[in-house]
Design an enzyme around this catalytic site. Sequence first.
Site, short mmCIF file in Angstrom:
data_model
loop_
_atom_site.label_atom_id
_atom_site.label_comp_id
_atom_site.label_asym_id
_atom_site.label_seq_id
_atom_site.Cartn_x
_atom_site.Cartn_y
_atom_site.Cartn_z
N GLU A 158 -5.21 6.85 0.26
CA GLU A 158 -3.82 6.88 0.73
C GLU A 158 -3.55 5.54 1.38
O GLU A 158 -4.46 4.91 1.95
CB GLU A 158 -3.57 8.03 1.69
CG GLU A 158 -4.41 7.95 2.93
CD GLU A 158 -4.41 9.23 3.73
OE1 GLU A 158 -4.45 9.12 4.96
OE2 GLU A 158 -4.39 10.32 3.13
N TYR B 188 -4.86 -2.21 -5.22
CA TYR B 188 -5.25 -0.94 -5.85
C TYR B 188 -4.72 -0.86 -7.27
O TYR B 188 -5.44 -0.44 -8.19
CB TYR B 188 -4.76 0.24 -5.01
CG TYR B 188 -5.25 0.22 -3.58
CD1 TYR B 188 -6.52 -0.22 -3.25
CD2 TYR B 188 -4.42 0.62 -2.54
CE1 TYR B 188 -6.97 -0.25 -1.93
CE2 TYR B 188 -4.86 0.61 -1.23
CZ TYR B 188 -6.13 0.17 -0.93
OH TYR B 188 -6.56 0.15 0.37
#
Length: 153
Positions: free
Chosen positions: A108, A120
């Site tokens: 997260e 990411y």
Amino acid sequence: MKTKLEELNHSHISELAAIEVSAHVTPWTEKIIRQSFGPRSHNVGLFEVDRGQYRLIGYYFSDHIAGEVSLENICISEAYQGRGLSKLLMANLIEHSKQIGATEIWLEVRSSNTPAIALYEAYGFSQEGVRSKYYTIPDSSLKEDALMMKLAL
């Protein structure tokens, strides 16, 4: 700069806490760091090596269960940010996850953390959901969304 990746242990807690305070909006406390060492944990430090001396400059904390790895925390010391060093940590996390037979990695991230989101996505993570108003914003009554991201291995 010469670097080395090594497993972290409790002797690194004060260094980890100092990096947390300098680099995160809402840093982990020493208590949280201490509690993040367990049988399912894989915690790796990135060290700068200079004349046989090691200086902790980054790290990640991960947890694995039932074929899934969760990236709990990843950080590069503020003085070393912007040099691409987080890529070394991400590559290590992914390789380790494959070695232990994980099928996916979850994480997260604050919706405002565009550098982390770009990192990411560069490694193939995709957004899978949103945790509305998940993160606190210091000195404010407002909250920020967390993006849930996943990488299938």
